[in-house]
Design an enzyme around this catalytic site. Structure first.
Site, short mmCIF file in Angstrom:
data_model
loop_
_atom_site.label_atom_id
_atom_site.label_comp_id
_atom_site.label_asym_id
_atom_site.label_seq_id
_atom_site.Cartn_x
_atom_site.Cartn_y
_atom_site.Cartn_z
N ARG A 153 -24.10 -0.02 2.75
CA ARG A 153 -23.08 -0.32 3.26
C ARG A 153 -22.26 0.89 4.03
O ARG A 153 -22.18 2.01 3.57
CB ARG A 153 -21.67 -1.08 2.46
N ARG B 270 0.76 -1.44 -0.19
CA ARG B 270 -0.07 -0.49 -0.05
C ARG B 270 0.87 1.40 -0.09
O ARG B 270 0.40 2.07 -0.31
CB ARG B 270 -0.86 0.31 1.44
N ARG C 163 -11.79 7.88 1.78
CA ARG C 163 -10.98 6.19 1.38
C ARG C 163 -10.24 6.87 0.56
O ARG C 163 -8.87 6.20 -0.44
CB ARG C 163 -11.70 5.48 1.08
#
Length: 212
Positions: free
Chosen positions: A158, A91, A169
């Protein structure tokens, strides 16, 4: 056929997981997802899993050294000898450097590019049945029962598909993970795939990139 040791990059919602699943089946190589590794290690209560749980329980990110330890263990398994797909790792550039220190020779890095506004539309339109867990999309895959699931359950958004969460995000991806593109481009490994509306079209472009 070459041994494929692939890293898939792309923002949340770009379709990495879907493409990883297709490629895994086609080439008969495992997909390694850090999220799945962490969940499995916690469930099995391995030493690394116990360590990871202390962070996840506190709502904190699992530190690099724990994640890297899990990746090292997973890549040492026999099923990775013929290649693998890394989805969600590395990441960050430090994680990429740690992967190299393990002696892992990556053959390909593919970044699936999808504009932020398209991702926000994709994720914002997703609906999940509270009863059976079925997934729908208000535009691409609507429920035949409208706002309800055919099973009779209520469709909900969600929490990680809420617009503010998606935007956060995406911002995290651009600031922390996207620099990996330049890192791997310098090494001559990066290939860009423009994500398409149809999954099969993205797959065709991904396969072409791997064949280069």
């Amino acid at each position: 056929m070459k041994t494929i040791k692939l890293i898939l990059l792309g923002a949340p919602g770009a379709g990495k997981g879907t493409q990883a699943s297709v490629l895994s089946e086609k080439y008969n190589i495992p997909t390694i997802s850090t999220g799945a590794l962490i969940r499995e290690a916690i469930a099995k209560e391995t030493p690394l899993g116990i360590s990871a749980k202390t962070y996840t329980d506190a709502g904190a990110l699992v530190p690099d050294e724990v994640v890297i330890g899990m990746i090292r263990e997973r890549l040492s398994q026999p099923d990775c000898a013929g290649g693998f797909i890394l989805d969600g790792f590395p990441r960050t550039v430090p994680q990429a450097k740690a992967l190299e220190k393990m002696g892992v020779a990556v053959t390909d890095v593919i970044s699936i590019e999808v504009p932020d506004e398209v991702i926000q539309k994709r994720m914002g339109g997703r609906r999940v049945c509270k009863t059976c867990g079925a997934t729908f999309h208000v535009e691409y895959n609507p429920s035949l029962a409208g706002d309800m699931c055919p099973c009779g359950g209520m469709l909900t958004v969600r929490s990680d598909d809420e617009p503010a969460v998606v935007a956060s995000r995406l911002a995290t991806y651009h600031s922390i993970t996207e620099p990996l593109k330049a890192y791997y481009a310098e090494k001559g490994l990066l290939k860009i795939v423009q994500g398409q509306e149809q999954i099969a079209d993205t797959t065709a472009l991904t396969l072409a990139a791997l064949a280069d």
